[in-house]
Design a protein around this motif. Sequence first.
Motif, PDB file in Angstrom:
ATOM      1  N   ARG A 552       0.801  -1.230   0.000  1.00  0.00           N
ATOM      2  CA  ARG A 552       0.000   0.000   0.000  1.00  0.00           C
ATOM      3  C   ARG A 552       0.827   1.269   0.000  1.00  0.00           C
ATOM      4  N   LEU A 584      -8.781   3.750   6.838  1.00  0.00           N
ATOM      5  CA  LEU A 584      -9.150   2.427   7.317  1.00  0.00           C
ATOM      6  C   LEU A 584      -9.441   2.468   8.812  1.00  0.00           C
ATOM      7  N   ASP A 585     -10.351   1.588   9.235  1.00  0.00           N
ATOM      8  CA  ASP A 585     -10.657   1.467  10.656  1.00  0.00           C
ATOM      9  C   ASP A 585      -9.958   0.240  11.219  1.00  0.00           C
ATOM     10  N   GLY A 588      -9.759  -2.963   9.033  1.00  0.00           N
ATOM     11  CA  GLY A 588      -9.326  -2.795   7.660  1.00  0.00           C
ATOM     12  C   GLY A 588     -10.411  -2.317   6.744  1.00  0.00           C
ATOM     13  N   ARG A 589     -11.551  -1.927   7.289  1.00  0.00           N
ATOM     14  CA  ARG A 589     -12.657  -1.427   6.469  1.00  0.00           C
ATOM     15  C   ARG A 589     -12.469   0.053   6.192  1.00  0.00           C
ATOM     16  N   GLU A 590     -12.870   0.459   5.017  1.00  0.00           N
ATOM     17  CA  GLU A 590     -12.706   1.852   4.630  1.00  0.00           C
ATOM     18  C   GLU A 590     -13.785   2.720   5.268  1.00  0.00           C
TER      19      GLU A 590
END
Length: 863
Positions: A552, A584-585, A588-590
């Motif tokens: 990334r 990201l939280d 790993g979710r946006e």
Amino acid sequence: MSTVTVKQLSEIVGTPVERLLEQLKEAGIAVKDPDQQVSDSQKMQLLEHLRQSHGASEEGAGKQRITLKRRSTTELKVGSSTGRAKTISVEVRKKRTIVRGASQGAATTAEIPAEPPAAEMQQVSEASSADTDVMTNKSALLAKQLEEDRKRLEEARKQADEGKLAEDQARQEQEELKRAEAERREAEARAKREAEEAELRREQERAKAEEAKAEKAKPKAKPGKSRGDRDDSAARKELHVASDKRGRRKGGKAPARGRGAAGGDAASKHGFAKPTAPIVREVAVPEVITVAELAQRMAVKASEVIKALIGMGVMATINQSLDQDTAVLVVEELGHTPKVTGADDVETHLEAQIEDDQREQAPRPPVVTIMGHVDHGKTSLLDYIRRAKVAAGEAGGITQHIGAYHVDTDKGSVTFLDTPGHAAFTAMRARGAQATDVVVLVVAADDGVMPQTIEAIQHARAAGVPLVVAVNKIDKPEADLDRVRTELSAQEVISEEWGGDTQFVPVSAKTGEGVDALLEAILLQAEVLELKAPFDGPASGVVIESSLDKGRGPVATVLVQKGCLNRGDILLSGQEFGRVRAMLDEGGREVTSAGPSTPVVVLGLSGTPNAGDDALVVADDRKAREVAEFRQAKQREAKLANQQAAKLDNLFNHMQEGGVQTVNLLLKADVQGSAEALRDALQKLSTDEVKVKIVSSGVGGIAESDVNLALASQAIIIGFNVRADAAARRLAADKGVDVRYYSVIYEVIDDVRQALSGLLSPELREQIVGLAQVRDVFRSSRMGAVAGCLVIEGVVRRGNPIRVLRDNVVIYEGELESLRRFKDDVNEVRVGTECGIAVKNYNDVRSGDQIEVFEKIEVERSL
């Protein structure tokens, strides 16, 4: 034939007037004025004279030829395929030949104009006379024919002039008709546009009226069309939308006939109006700017800037950098107003943006850092809170490996920072970042206060952050809470049960006992602090940590402190910048946005910023790039300045520059007794003007955390019978922290005393060097008044200041302009010697005065 003037005859025969007058005089004709008339008999007399002067006789006259020539030259401008006009010279020659013969009874003249055809206009045309006319001896016919030719020529010229005048007049009338037609069309288009705008306004008013009626009749909006949709449609009606060839707007229906006809024509016109005057812009000119960027700021093409530079004698390309003076001249040359900006203007603008924050603020969650000694249960306590609260509750946030997360409770949210030891905490504070609101100090109930516990207390106290003590491992049989309170009281951390202001919460990371009470204590402390921050507008925060991910790219964990960070914002952090591509939280979710006290992982920066760097959302990419490049240029200078900040030898210079007035010391000794003795002895050296401040004192070797603390506090590290480890030595050499080793306590005290003495301002004293008695005063045209003196005390030196005394009263203070012994300039004159003295800018020296020579000396003060 009627008579003609000499001037007209010269034009007919093609002879200059002066030459013709000379020929008439030679022929015996009394003519002196060019306007005087010449008769036919005089013409014949002139003709006979000319024939005789060329050796002709009456016998050969019948075969003699008389040739008359005339030449005229004109210029024509002819257009070419290249667009440039070409000038062609056209020469017209006329030739008449007269043959006198006895057998001819009539004489005629033939005029052959040599007008060139259009294909031969680039060359000089030549007239040829192919036919010759035979004339008789009667010259009257010749003169008459010549006069008729002249009249025809004048008539032709007149007609040509009249035709040209008529053509010009017709052309002007045609242009005036075109202008009138253009004005008429422009007026019609303007009227149509105004009619269309009025119609659109009426439609908008009708739409608003209908919307108001709908809201009154039915409070709730229909699910198919919201109010925002209606506002968007109304906003679209206000735009000037271009139409196609049939009058229909793109993406819409054709306008209705009649009332909308004028609007349809007006819609086909674009809304751009040509400026009537040049636009003068205020152009910001930094110290260095490229040609392309300068052209962009002036809204002109780069070729215009390059052309202006060439006119100034500077050859430049579009990517070449210009200095500030040259750029200012170019801006003024192109008619704009330059605004010179300094090197620090970019930083000043950002600071003003942060300070002038007038946004509405609302309560925010606290940010908590957990610190303590090794193996006292910090990680276990964090794991239990995360497992019990984050997993069970609805809280989002960041997992532990990222370095920050937050939990939700019934009384509010708490954001935790998992900093890797005290070094990161101090490094963040050293860079000016205050990210922590509350420090939770974890102390094991069975182990008590340890060296890293004391360090944590010192770090929190230096940062000015309140403490909440969590006494862990209370489930063990050997736990002793009173021992912990007693040992912390020695460090001036007194619990509320003992009358202090620090909350003590017994917890167990293994069973979870007291965890809820700890969270309540943290929220209570946050409520006392009244933490608030704006939730709207551009975001600002601090970088918790950063890394370079292989898949990334640069990844940074940012704790938002103000505003709202959205995906797509331009983020500036230290020397790095970039557009936020993703956030990201913990899973790993946006996420699309993050508010105050919310940690997020940001992707899209140009590099990995340092922990503790400020993160700020700026307006555009160009501004972020400018600030980042400026900070990169200043990095070396800042590093050199930091290396000199804590040097013991430069403390006196800092005092002169308005710097520190206190010597900050960090003591590390081999035993506790030596540390206490050093601390007491050094603190006794403090006075009202200079003070000794012990930032920290401890036992053991100098570790990397000690160097970070000294760097943040601008302290000098004193090691008494101890040494720094390899990591601490590398960090101290890199950051320029002064580390001194001693084995004798008196050497430590003497060096600190000398440093403090250097901070004391020196004492200035005056010392009289010599005294001279004025015996007589002489006047000099160059020096003015020169005093003849006798040195009665000490030495008179040229470079020292002087005072003029009269009756033991000082009447002037200045310096010597000249000191002479006889005619020689000397530097000093000793007692009992005569000399000449000239006082600079003072001529009122009298006999009997005394000249006192003195000097100022600095006396160093000591403790």
